[in-house]
Scaffold this motif. Structure first.
Motif, PDB file in Angstrom:
ATOM      1  N   THR A 254      52.928  69.418  58.474  1.00  0.00           N
ATOM      2  CA  THR A 254      51.658  69.254  59.574  1.00  0.00           C
ATOM      3  C   THR A 254      51.858  68.334  60.378  1.00  0.00           C
ATOM      4  O   THR A 254      52.787  67.364  60.133  1.00  0.00           O
ATOM      5  CB  THR A 254      50.283  68.879  58.572  1.00  0.00           C
ATOM      6  OG1 THR A 254      49.318  68.636  59.617  1.00  0.00           O
ATOM      7  CG2 THR A 254      50.743  67.590  57.772  1.00  0.00           C
ATOM      8  N   PRO A 255      51.434  68.376  61.824  1.00  0.00           N
ATOM      9  CA  PRO A 255      51.638  67.315  62.655  1.00  0.00           C
ATOM     10  C   PRO A 255      50.953  66.187  62.175  1.00  0.00           C
ATOM     11  O   PRO A 255      49.887  66.001  61.302  1.00  0.00           O
ATOM     12  CB  PRO A 255      51.005  67.949  63.898  1.00  0.00           C
ATOM     13  CG  PRO A 255      50.754  69.310  63.793  1.00  0.00           C
ATOM     14  CD  PRO A 255      50.662  69.485  62.285  1.00  0.00           C
ATOM     15  N   VAL A 256      51.545  64.849  62.670  1.00  0.00           N
ATOM     16  CA  VAL A 256      51.009  63.603  62.355  1.00  0.00           C
ATOM     17  C   VAL A 256      50.746  62.813  63.536  1.00  0.00           C
ATOM     18  O   VAL A 256      51.250  62.999  64.461  1.00  0.00           O
ATOM     19  CB  VAL A 256      52.181  62.856  61.513  1.00  0.00           C
ATOM     20  CG1 VAL A 256      51.595  61.411  61.085  1.00  0.00           C
ATOM     21  CG2 VAL A 256      52.535  63.530  60.335  1.00  0.00           C
ATOM     22  N   ARG A 257      49.394  62.080  63.201  1.00  0.00           N
ATOM     23  CA  ARG A 257      48.890  61.216  64.234  1.00  0.00           C
ATOM     24  C   ARG A 257      48.973  59.838  63.871  1.00  0.00           C
ATOM     25  O   ARG A 257      48.037  59.736  62.943  1.00  0.00           O
ATOM     26  CB  ARG A 257      47.484  61.617  64.904  1.00  0.00           C
ATOM     27  CG  ARG A 257      47.145  60.801  66.198  1.00  0.00           C
ATOM     28  CD  ARG A 257      45.784  61.366  66.780  1.00  0.00           C
ATOM     29  NE  ARG A 257      46.291  62.895  67.389  1.00  0.00           N
ATOM     30  CZ  ARG A 257      46.764  62.607  68.793  1.00  0.00           C
ATOM     31  NH1 ARG A 257      46.970  61.563  69.417  1.00  0.00           N
ATOM     32  NH2 ARG A 257      47.132  63.778  69.360  1.00  0.00           N
ATOM     33  N   ILE A 258      49.364  58.957  64.547  1.00  0.00           N
ATOM     34  CA  ILE A 258      49.260  57.667  64.142  1.00  0.00           C
ATOM     35  C   ILE A 258      48.754  56.816  65.174  1.00  0.00           C
ATOM     36  O   ILE A 258      49.435  56.623  66.303  1.00  0.00           O
ATOM     37  CB  ILE A 258      50.583  56.895  63.588  1.00  0.00           C
ATOM     38  CG1 ILE A 258      51.329  57.802  62.652  1.00  0.00           C
ATOM     39  CG2 ILE A 258      50.582  55.446  63.340  1.00  0.00           C
ATOM     40  CD1 ILE A 258      52.761  57.345  62.036  1.00  0.00           C
ATOM     41  N   GLY A 259      47.708  56.339  65.084  1.00  0.00           N
ATOM     42  CA  GLY A 259      47.002  55.573  66.249  1.00  0.00           C
ATOM     43  C   GLY A 259      46.623  56.807  67.425  1.00  0.00           C
ATOM     44  O   GLY A 259      46.291  57.767  67.076  1.00  0.00           O
ATOM     45  N   GLY A 260      47.266  56.492  68.611  1.00  0.00           N
ATOM     46  CA  GLY A 260      47.087  57.409  69.656  1.00  0.00           C
ATOM     47  C   GLY A 260      48.202  58.155  69.999  1.00  0.00           C
ATOM     48  O   GLY A 260      48.254  59.083  71.084  1.00  0.00           O
ATOM     49  N   VAL A 261      49.005  58.120  68.882  1.00  0.00           N
ATOM     50  CA  VAL A 261      50.310  58.815  69.356  1.00  0.00           C
ATOM     51  C   VAL A 261      50.642  59.925  68.443  1.00  0.00           C
ATOM     52  O   VAL A 261      50.407  59.894  67.260  1.00  0.00           O
ATOM     53  CB  VAL A 261      51.373  57.910  68.962  1.00  0.00           C
ATOM     54  CG1 VAL A 261      53.084  58.490  69.195  1.00  0.00           C
ATOM     55  CG2 VAL A 261      51.851  56.620  69.827  1.00  0.00           C
ATOM     56  N   GLY A 262      50.873  61.312  68.879  1.00  0.00           N
ATOM     57  CA  GLY A 262      50.931  62.451  68.036  1.00  0.00           C
ATOM     58  C   GLY A 262      52.495  62.676  67.810  1.00  0.00           C
ATOM     59  O   GLY A 262      53.293  62.794  68.656  1.00  0.00           O
ATOM     60  N   PHE A 263      52.752  63.142  66.773  1.00  0.00           N
ATOM     61  CA  PHE A 263      54.160  63.609  66.227  1.00  0.00           C
ATOM     62  C   PHE A 263      54.141  65.182  65.760  1.00  0.00           C
ATOM     63  O   PHE A 263      53.321  65.466  64.810  1.00  0.00           O
ATOM     64  CB  PHE A 263      54.540  62.667  65.079  1.00  0.00           C
ATOM     65  CG  PHE A 263      54.925  61.278  65.550  1.00  0.00           C
ATOM     66  CD1 PHE A 263      56.156  60.905  66.229  1.00  0.00           C
ATOM     67  CD2 PHE A 263      53.895  60.366  65.176  1.00  0.00           C
ATOM     68  CE1 PHE A 263      56.010  59.506  66.596  1.00  0.00           C
ATOM     69  CE2 PHE A 263      53.808  58.900  65.371  1.00  0.00           C
ATOM     70  CZ  PHE A 263      55.143  58.556  66.360  1.00  0.00           C
TER      71      PHE A 263
END
Length: 383
Positions: A254-263
């Motif tokens: 799955t994609p990952v989002r940390i704060g306002g940054v998406g991976f």
């Protein structure tokens, strides 16, 4: 000829200004201490009459044709008649009247005794700020980090050793990095080492020293890195591989989002790259260690990480399994594509499947061919 107890060995290249004083002090030390020994000059092609000065002052001269600090010391050590050798430069910076601490430690059974100028004292102007506060401390720290030992001044030129022990190491570097090689190989072969304080005086010559700060510093650093495959290959490779593997597994699900940054899938590509590069560095580490052990450059017991037990059969077997998994995943991806009549697909979910497939295939091939290469390195050969 009967073996002497001590050879005081001095490398020499056009040292007419300071050579006589160094020899006279060494001769006085032998006379005052009652030690049966000799002063040996390893001349490296002097053209200023240094050879005549040496003979006139009672020293024996051996001519060493191969150029370089290390070459001169190796040639001199081979010609030494003493059970013990104390080497020191002929620039006037070393105190040849105060060699007894070295002799005492050698008599106690130490194989290598290195002077420590930072403990013994440095005369004002004897060492440039660049060498005193950057070059020597940094390179000595790296040396101790890579090759843990009690030696804290890796580059002190005044040191004593048991000739038989050091010659068994087959040291071969011809330049200034010879000083590092002696400590590195002594550490790897578990020789008994210690340090003694020594005072460094100001260079007595009117001309610049042979040492070239940045050039010789890089040669020392390069030598340390080339002889520490764990630090050059294994540890960076392991870090890259673990970070890349974790990134690949997580982002494939799955994609990952940390704060306002998406991976997402683009990050997945770089994670796969890290994993592949990490595996390549781990393989390089294995190749280097296999070669070093088989050529007897390092003892087998100095290699103890998991990749040191990598064999041809294990590499090929694991590689084939990973390659087949990658191939099967690729076939599944093609079947999914065929299910849509080979038309356009949503790239994000497809890439989360195909990128790990490519990663498995590449790593599998790395292990297969790496395994065969290790097998080639392990082929017995005639000496």
């Amino acid at each position: 000829m009967d073996e002497l107890e001590l050879t005081i060995l001095m490398p020499c290249l056009n040292e007419a200004e300071t050579l006589e004083d160094c020899i006279q002090k060494a001769q006085k030390f032998l006379a005052d201490s009652g030690i049966v020994g000799e002063v040996l000059i390893a001349d490296n092609g002097s053209t200023d009459g240094s050879q005549e000065i040496a003979r006139r002052n009672g020293a024996r001269v051996v001519n060493v044709e191969e150029k370089g600090y290390g070459a001169a010391l190796i040639g001199g050590s081979n010609a030494a008649r003493g059970k013990y050798v104390i080497m020191g430069d002929t620039d006037g910076s070393h105190d040849f009247l105060s060699l007894m601490p070295f002799v005492e430690k050698l008599r106690e059974g130490y194989d290598l005794v290195v002077g420590n100028r930072f403990r013994g004292g440095i005369e004002k102007g004897a060492m440039s700020p660049l060498h005193r506060y950057l070059g020597n401390p940094v390179l000595s720290f790296i040396g101790r980090l890579f090759f843990p030992s009690k030696v804290k001044d890796f580059h002190c030129g005044l040191r004593g050793y048991k000739k038989e022990s050091i010659q068994a190491l087959n040291l071969h570097t011809t330049g200034m990095e010879y000083a590092s090689e002696m400590i590195v190989q002594s550490t790897l072969h578990k020789l008994k080492m210690t340090e003694v304080p020594t005072f460094m005086k100001k260079d007595g010559r009117s001309r610049p020293p042979h040492l070239r700060s940045w050039h010789d510093g890089w040669r020392h650093l390069k030598f340390l890195l080339m002889h520490a495959p764990n630090w050059l290959f294994f540890y960076p490779g392991l870090v890259f591989f673990i970070i890349g593997l974790i990134g690949t597994v997580v982002l494939s699900i799955t994609p990952v989002r940390i704060g306002g940054v998406g991976f997402g899938t683009h990050t997945l590509i770089y994670a796969a790259m890290l994993t592949i590069v990490g595996m390549q560095l781990l393989m390089f580490s294995t190749f280097v260690k296999t070669y070093a052990v088989n050529s007897r450059f390092i003892p087998p017991d100095s290699v103890n990480d998991v990749f040191s037990r990598f064999t041809m059969d294990k590499g090929v077997l694991i590689g084939v399994i990973l390659f087949l998994l990658g191939l099967i995943s690729t076939i599944v991806a093609v079947c999914v594509w065929a299910g849509s009549s080979f038309g356009n697909l949503d790239p994000s979910p497809v890439m989360r499947f195909t990128i790990p497939s490519i990663e498995l295939t590449v790593i599998g091939l790395q292990l297969i061919f790496g395994g065969f290469f290790v097998g080639i390195l392990n082929i017995p050969h005639r000496k």
